[in-house]
Design a protein around this motif. Sequence first.
Motif, mmCIF file in Angstrom:
data_model
loop_
_atom_site.group_PDB
_atom_site.id
_atom_site.type_symbol
_atom_site.label_atom_id
_atom_site.label_comp_id
_atom_site.label_asym_id
_atom_site.label_seq_id
_atom_site.Cartn_x
_atom_site.Cartn_y
_atom_site.Cartn_z
ATOM 1 N N LEU A 249 4.867 130.563 55.705
ATOM 2 C CA LEU A 249 4.017 129.601 55.032
ATOM 3 C C LEU A 249 2.992 129.068 56.021
ATOM 4 C CD1 LEU A 249 6.662 127.510 53.040
ATOM 5 C CD2 LEU A 249 5.283 129.403 52.207
ATOM 6 N N ARG A 250 1.779 128.991 55.585
ATOM 7 C CA ARG A 250 0.715 128.454 56.414
ATOM 8 C C ARG A 250 0.371 127.045 55.936
ATOM 9 N NH1 ARG A 250 -2.691 132.226 55.718
ATOM 10 N NH2 ARG A 250 -3.973 131.278 54.097
ATOM 11 N N VAL A 251 0.353 126.089 56.838
ATOM 12 C CA VAL A 251 0.017 124.707 56.508
ATOM 13 C C VAL A 251 -1.320 124.374 57.158
ATOM 14 C CG1 VAL A 251 0.754 122.296 56.638
ATOM 15 C CG2 VAL A 251 2.463 124.115 56.433
ATOM 16 N N GLU A 252 -2.275 123.912 56.347
ATOM 17 C CA GLU A 252 -3.611 123.621 56.868
ATOM 18 C C GLU A 252 -4.208 122.438 56.129
ATOM 19 O OE1 GLU A 252 -5.698 127.241 56.167
ATOM 20 O OE2 GLU A 252 -5.724 127.018 53.997
ATOM 21 N N ASP A 253 -5.229 121.861 56.733
ATOM 22 C CA ASP A 253 -5.948 120.760 56.102
ATOM 23 C C ASP A 253 -6.835 121.277 54.981
ATOM 24 O OD1 ASP A 253 -5.041 118.542 57.592
ATOM 25 O OD2 ASP A 253 -6.320 119.154 59.263
ATOM 26 N N VAL A 254 -6.972 120.451 53.945
ATOM 27 C CA VAL A 254 -7.884 120.750 52.840
ATOM 28 C C VAL A 254 -9.187 119.992 53.074
ATOM 29 C CG1 VAL A 254 -8.267 120.481 50.359
ATOM 30 C CG2 VAL A 254 -6.020 121.209 51.209
ATOM 31 N N ALA A 255 -10.311 120.688 52.930
ATOM 32 C CA ALA A 255 -11.617 120.027 53.055
ATOM 33 C C ALA A 255 -11.825 119.134 51.834
ATOM 34 C CB ALA A 255 -12.722 121.074 53.149
ATOM 35 N N LEU A 256 -12.034 117.840 52.070
ATOM 36 C CA LEU A 256 -12.133 116.852 51.003
ATOM 37 C C LEU A 256 -13.434 116.079 51.165
ATOM 38 C CD1 LEU A 256 -10.397 115.639 48.652
ATOM 39 C CD2 LEU A 256 -9.591 113.943 50.302
ATOM 40 N N GLU A 257 -14.093 115.824 50.053
ATOM 41 C CA GLU A 257 -15.336 115.055 50.107
ATOM 42 C C GLU A 257 -15.101 113.714 50.770
ATOM 43 O OE1 GLU A 257 -17.704 114.910 46.549
ATOM 44 O OE2 GLU A 257 -16.690 116.672 45.760
ATOM 45 N N SER A 258 -16.030 113.302 51.622
ATOM 46 C CA SER A 258 -15.835 112.109 52.441
ATOM 47 C C SER A 258 -15.664 110.841 51.620
ATOM 48 C CB SER A 258 -17.017 111.947 53.402
ATOM 49 O OG SER A 258 -18.231 111.827 52.674
ATOM 50 N N ALA A 259 -16.269 110.783 50.450
ATOM 51 C CA ALA A 259 -16.203 109.563 49.635
ATOM 52 C C ALA A 259 -14.896 109.437 48.865
ATOM 53 C CB ALA A 259 -17.371 109.524 48.658
ATOM 54 N N VAL A 260 -14.076 110.469 48.870
ATOM 55 C CA VAL A 260 -12.844 110.479 48.079
ATOM 56 C C VAL A 260 -11.695 109.901 48.897
ATOM 57 C CG1 VAL A 260 -11.152 111.936 46.923
ATOM 58 C CG2 VAL A 260 -13.588 112.437 46.702
ATOM 59 N N ASN A 261 -10.944 108.985 48.290
ATOM 60 C CA ASN A 261 -9.803 108.355 48.943
ATOM 61 C C ASN A 261 -8.555 108.641 48.110
ATOM 62 O OD1 ASN A 261 -8.078 106.823 50.431
ATOM 63 N ND2 ASN A 261 -9.023 104.854 49.982
ATOM 64 N N LEU A 262 -7.633 109.400 48.677
ATOM 65 C CA LEU A 262 -6.418 109.782 47.950
ATOM 66 C C LEU A 262 -5.154 109.339 48.684
ATOM 67 C CD1 LEU A 262 -7.416 113.383 46.772
ATOM 68 C CD2 LEU A 262 -7.285 111.319 45.388
ATOM 69 N N ASP A 263 -5.238 108.230 49.409
ATOM 70 C CA ASP A 263 -4.083 107.803 50.200
ATOM 71 C C ASP A 263 -3.180 106.851 49.426
ATOM 72 O OD1 ASP A 263 -5.976 105.800 50.173
ATOM 73 O OD2 ASP A 263 -5.530 105.102 52.195
ATOM 74 N N MET A 264 -2.818 107.241 48.207
ATOM 75 C CA MET A 264 -1.936 106.396 47.396
ATOM 76 C C MET A 264 -0.508 106.927 47.430
ATOM 77 S SD MET A 264 -3.402 108.910 45.523
ATOM 78 C CE MET A 264 -4.886 108.259 44.795
ATOM 79 N N LEU A 265 0.410 106.158 46.838
ATOM 80 C CA LEU A 265 1.828 106.515 46.753
ATOM 81 C C LEU A 265 2.259 106.496 45.294
ATOM 82 C CD1 LEU A 265 1.433 105.274 49.709
ATOM 83 C CD2 LEU A 265 3.851 104.652 49.576
ATOM 84 N N HIS A 266 3.250 107.328 44.973
ATOM 85 C CA HIS A 266 3.906 107.334 43.657
ATOM 86 C C HIS A 266 2.915 107.560 42.507
ATOM 87 C CE1 HIS A 266 7.693 106.198 45.450
ATOM 88 N NE2 HIS A 266 7.184 105.107 45.964
ATOM 89 N N HIS A 267 1.943 108.418 42.732
ATOM 90 C CA HIS A 267 0.980 108.817 41.717
ATOM 91 C C HIS A 267 1.459 110.120 41.093
ATOM 92 C CE1 HIS A 267 0.241 110.348 45.698
ATOM 93 N NE2 HIS A 267 -0.416 111.379 45.196
ATOM 94 N N THR A 268 0.635 110.737 40.257
ATOM 95 C CA THR A 268 0.932 112.080 39.753
ATOM 96 C C THR A 268 -0.270 112.983 39.980
ATOM 97 O OG1 THR A 268 0.252 111.395 37.508
ATOM 98 C CG2 THR A 268 2.613 111.388 38.006
#
Length: 696
Positions: A402-421
């Motif tokens: 398995l290869r683990v790598e960073d995903v390129a994400l738009e700078s304005a997007v914030n996805l650092d939440m918990l217990h979401h879906t």
Amino acid sequence: MKKSKAQVQGTNDFNTISKCSMVKCGYFRDDYVSYFVTRCSRRTPLIHLGYYMRVLTVDYALRSFLDSVLGQPAQIISCGAGFDTSFFRLATSGSVHPEIYFYEVDFTEVVDRKAECILDSKPLLDCIGSFEMNQNGVRGLVGSQYHLIASDLQALDKLEANLIQAGLMFSLPTLLLSECSICYMDEASSSLLIQWAASKFEDATFVTYEQIYPDDGFGIVMQKHFESMNSPLLSLAQFPDLESQEHRYVSRGWSSCGVWTAFEMFQQIASPEERWKIINLEPFDELEEWHLEGCHFGLMVASKGSLTGWFLKFVDVLPPVDKCIKKPSIQWELAEPSSGKNVSRFAQKTVKFQEKDGFNILVVGGFGPSAKSLHGRRHEVLSINDSRDQHTDVSVTGGRTLRVEDVALESAVNLDMLHHTCTCLSLRGPDDTARVMVYGGRYSPCSPVNVWPRIFSVLAHDVGTRMTVADRHIAVTERQNVPVSRWRHSAVCLKSSTPSAVQDYVVVFGGRTPDFKVLGDVVVWTVQASDMTVSCKEVLNQKDWPRARFSHSASVWRKQTMVVSGGLGQDVLPLRDIWCFSLEGEMWSELRVDGMLPRYSHTSAVCGDKMILIGGVNTLPGSQPGVCVVDLNTASCTEYALPVQNPACPIMLHNHTSELTDNETAVLVVGGGGNCFSFGTVFNSRMIRIDLQQFK
């Protein structure tokens, strides 16, 4: 002074500060604990709840004993009392009549410090009345009812002599208390103390509150914590569970012994209204660790003579715990990244996209360590790729990596939440890009996020994976009939009976809110393929409807049915039911399954007509969930135990995620863990692969 002895005394200071913090926050009334603390540092809500259960349980046992010997002389001996305030609280409340005698025993250094605190406090002095200090060879404080004695519990002859010199009578009804104290003694010494007490007292009870169940993930973390403090739990390996604890006392001269977990006592002592009040005193969302802590501390009440079985008058006899037939432990494989890319986090979500030659799993949000080892909400989105490339990161099995790598994400997007879906849609974007809906979640128990879903496009190519916003043009003013913000809910993408290439249906069920309202609604989000617009409607409540819940799991069965399992109800207790929601007709039906353990914070997956439930938490003594396989056609199930844990790599299967892999012949478990009471924050350091062929 030996280092180990000093460290044991150090636990007294931590405990006293924790109790003081808990009292100041309104969990329990104690007007005296602050006199033993120089500065009261504020603890976390999780620690407050853990100490509340502890103080509530011990206080209840003492008050019950005083009620049982009402009108006659009696004694209480606190072994390793530390800075306990029970005498002062009970005396002030009028529970201690003039012929009740308290004896507190501890190391000389602790007794000297406690005596100094008492001498500096008029309210404490008023409680004990007249007294003598260091008289007749007894170091400490001797009053008419209160006796503070310096003595080593391992030197029984000297202990006995000191107690007699202070006025103890072996003929009186006596309660001996060990509140997290004799667990630090070596097993031989603590067992001799238990046996000595049984042989010396005619009518007596030995009340013990201490750690149990050391062999699961939480238990290993608990053990390591005390070992790191140079205060190991020296008898826990020999008496690891309630059954062996019961046998320990009966085999050493006690006529009977009742055993309960701390959480069982909490349920019996506190009314439903009190339990709800306590849960809501502070913003709190660490239910898993609170329940686990309550299951890893036990109350043992041994008794003899006229006191045999006395405590059963004050507690309800619980029905026997379901004894599910467990097959041999499952087999799993642990995988660890070799290139430093850390996938350790909890309360994240994963979503899988099937690729031509394998799969791509996105890891979104959650709480975990950073590259600098700092813990916090994780904003990095990771990609776990199935590959046979020999230069990838994680070896799993048979050459598969398995290869683990960073995903390129738009700078304005914030996805650092918990217990979401995160829900994979069937709708594809330009260039056949995958689409995913992110919904709900929280930053903190006071700060929900994502009132409205966000749609993202995911493109995997040779140079990596990229995630972009697909619904940026949707104006906020168009968002009408917005359902309540939530987290710890479930969401699945279902197909209509008349498949449409232009719409997806994401069905959301349950969750909780910042004010701890537990939700039981069903919201159907319709996503339009043409422009990614999203609309929602709430399904009207019917007669047959599952209980409101959160931290449950939901999976898709036969494309048109959502299968919901477990969760926590409004009473914050784990559920053991399974419900099916059909998109066609928008109807619920219950699948009545016998033999399934209650669980929440687990994950599930459906393979054919079998549903696999992985991990979770419940409140049953020694029966934390492993893997359960449910036949959705016959409503039968089999519970499997987890493998024997490796102490070097403890695994806690809650707050994790899981995805079907290898043509649905295996499950890959990602992340998991939590903040384990006062024992530290722990993350599963490895991913887990569970081969489903073993369940056939």
